[in-house]
Design an enzyme around this catalytic site. Structure first.
Site, PDB file in Angstrom:
ATOM      1  CB  CYS A  63      -0.908   0.005   1.223  1.00 26.17           C
ATOM      2  SG  CYS A  63      -0.005   0.109   2.797  1.00 26.17           S
ATOM      3  CG  HIS A  69       4.028  -6.200  11.161  1.00 24.55           C
ATOM      4  ND1 HIS A  69       2.827  -5.943  11.795  1.00 24.55           N
ATOM      5  CD2 HIS A  69       4.989  -5.793  12.021  1.00 24.55           C
ATOM      6  CE1 HIS A  69       3.064  -5.411  12.980  1.00 24.55           C
ATOM      7  NE2 HIS A  69       4.368  -5.309  13.137  1.00 24.55           N
ATOM      8  CG  HIS A 122       3.092  -0.766  12.330  1.00 24.91           C
ATOM      9  ND1 HIS A 122       4.409  -1.180  12.270  1.00 24.91           N
ATOM     10  CD2 HIS A 122       2.401  -1.577  11.498  1.00 24.91           C
ATOM     11  CE1 HIS A 122       4.500  -2.209  11.437  1.00 24.91           C
ATOM     12  NE2 HIS A 122       3.296  -2.465  10.955  1.00 24.91           N
ATOM     13  CB  CYS A 147       0.751   4.854   7.378  1.00 25.84           C
ATOM     14  SG  CYS A 147      -0.566   5.036   6.146  1.00 25.84           S
ATOM     15  CG  HIS A 196      -1.644  -4.292  15.375  1.00 22.42           C
ATOM     16  ND1 HIS A 196      -1.359  -3.062  14.836  1.00 22.42           N
ATOM     17  CD2 HIS A 196      -1.429  -5.190  14.391  1.00 22.42           C
ATOM     18  CE1 HIS A 196      -0.987  -3.217  13.568  1.00 22.42           C
ATOM     19  NE2 HIS A 196      -1.021  -4.502  13.282  1.00 22.42           N
ATOM     20  CD  GLU A 252      -1.944   0.233  11.819  1.00 23.91           C
ATOM     21  OE1 GLU A 252      -3.176   0.355  11.924  1.00 23.91           O
ATOM     22  OE2 GLU A 252      -1.368   0.000  10.744  1.00 23.91           O
ATOM     23  CB  THR A 306      -7.759  -1.142   9.382  1.00 21.60           C
ATOM     24  OG1 THR A 306      -6.366  -0.858   9.377  1.00 21.60           O
ATOM     25  CG2 THR A 306      -8.545   0.099   9.095  1.00 21.60           C
ATOM     26  CB  CYS A 350      -6.419   1.156   5.803  1.00 22.71           C
ATOM     27  SG  CYS A 350      -5.168   1.115   4.521  1.00 22.71           S
ATOM     28  CG  ASN A 378      -2.221  -6.335   5.942  1.00 19.96           C
ATOM     29  OD1 ASN A 378      -2.136  -6.844   4.821  1.00 19.96           O
ATOM     30  ND2 ASN A 378      -1.167  -5.799   6.546  1.00 19.96           N
TER      31      ASN A 378
END
Length: 341
Positions: free
Chosen positions: A21, A50, A83, A105, A133, A135, A173, A203, A233
């Protein structure tokens, strides 16, 4: 579905979009540019993205990955991963006399800013995502007294807020899109006045990759997702494939991890990759499948992607000089402090 004409025999359904992405692409290039501009080592707090292959490749070029800011020697450069990190991490870098490059991001940064704004307005914030996680940790750190983590629909029953008329949901997400919206629906049932974020925090890359897998899942006997086991993801893509009707779905880092036994009785193989995966790894999987008779490749196109992000602004400065100045300033301050104080 944007699918090419099907052909007889064994075939591969190749998801589009897949792989990198815009945020991941930006972060990886940022590490490469920093190494080129400042020379090794460049320290990176946590894995920049990751993916095992990406991390190993950058390590060979001179990147050093650490889990804690304190592991970075004084006077060096540290980069924050895609993240995002909590404000306390920025403070740690200052105390360690480190020059920083923030490769978070921009879509993650947007959620951080929303969390701060809603906290300043004294809302309770329900953050939908997986505990632990990166994020989620980063976003929670922006307003720890106002944020409650909701790890899926099953968590909703135990959620408590101070004022049901002042509550908002945000998302990082780490769940599937469907599970996120299931969670939102359950929260709205419990808190009818729940406010949604002003913009879509799910996202675009997560949505598009899951949509492509849904479209091919019902036709695939087997789905191979290229991605690392610490990539949320990528793991979600495996789950989405199974829910979409795929006969089986597996996560692999590299083509040589595919078990030939998976192909028994399989006519159609779906292939996709997580948002942290370089295309070279997908190409290797396609070559592996082609060598076993799966030569016809049909594209399953769910969306067009054209988003790009500019590189971190810190790459336009002389960070080595800044780091040295921070050390000199601290050393000078220590020397000027009278003993006994």
């Amino acid at each position: 579905m944007g699918r090419m004409t099907a052909s007889s025999g064994r075939r591969v359904l190749l998801a589009a979009p897949r792989g990198y992405c815009a945020g991941v692409d930006r972060a990886v290039i940022a590490v490469e540019k920093a190494l080129e501009q400042y020379g090794a080592p460049i320290y990176v707090r946590h894995e920049i993205v990751h993916n095992k292959y990406v991390v190993q490749t950058l390590e060979k070029k001179g990147a050093i990955f650490v889990e804690r800011t304190e592991e970075v020697p004084e006077g060096n450069i540290v980069m924050f991963s895609a993240h995002g990190v909590a404000p306390v991490v920025h403070d740690e870098a200052k105390r360690g006399n480190l020059a920083t490059i923030d490769a978070t991001c921009p879509l993650v940064t947007k959620v951080h800013k929303e969390a701060v704004r809603f906290a300043n307005d004294d809302f309770d914030i329900l953050l939908i995502g997986h505990e632990g996680h990166e994020e989620v940790i980063g976003t929670s750190g922006e307003a720890p007294d106002h944020i409650t983590l909701v790890d899926g629909p099953g968590d909703v029953a135990k959620v408590e807020v101070r004022d049901p008329s002042r509550v908002v949901w945000l998302s990082q997400t780490t769940l599937s899109v469907d599970e996120t919206m299931e969670t939102v629906d359950a929260l709205k049932e419990k808190f009818p006045q729940l406010i949604s974020p002003p913009s879509d925090d799910i996202c675009y890359a997560t949505q598009n990759r899951q949509l492509a897998v849904k479209q091919m899942g019902e036709d695939a006997d087997l789905v191979i997702v290229v991605g690392s086991r610490n990539s949320s993801n990528s793991i979600r893509l495996v789950e989405v494939a199974k829910l979409a009707g795929a006969g089986a779905a597996y996560l692999v880092d590299f083509a040589d991890e595919i078990d030939e036994a998976w192909l028994e009785g399989v006519t159609t193989v779906g292939v996709t990759s997580g948002a942290s995966v370089p295309e070279v790894l997908v190409e290797q999987v396609l070559e592996w499948l082609s060598a076993r008779g799966y030569e016809d490749v049909e594209l399953v196109k769910a969306a067009e992607e054209s988003i790009t992000f500019s590189l971190p602004k810190e790459l336009r400065r002389d960070l080595r000089e800044e780091a040295a100045a921070l050390v000199a300033e601290r050393t000078g301050a220590d020397r000027s402090t009278p003993s006994g104080q």
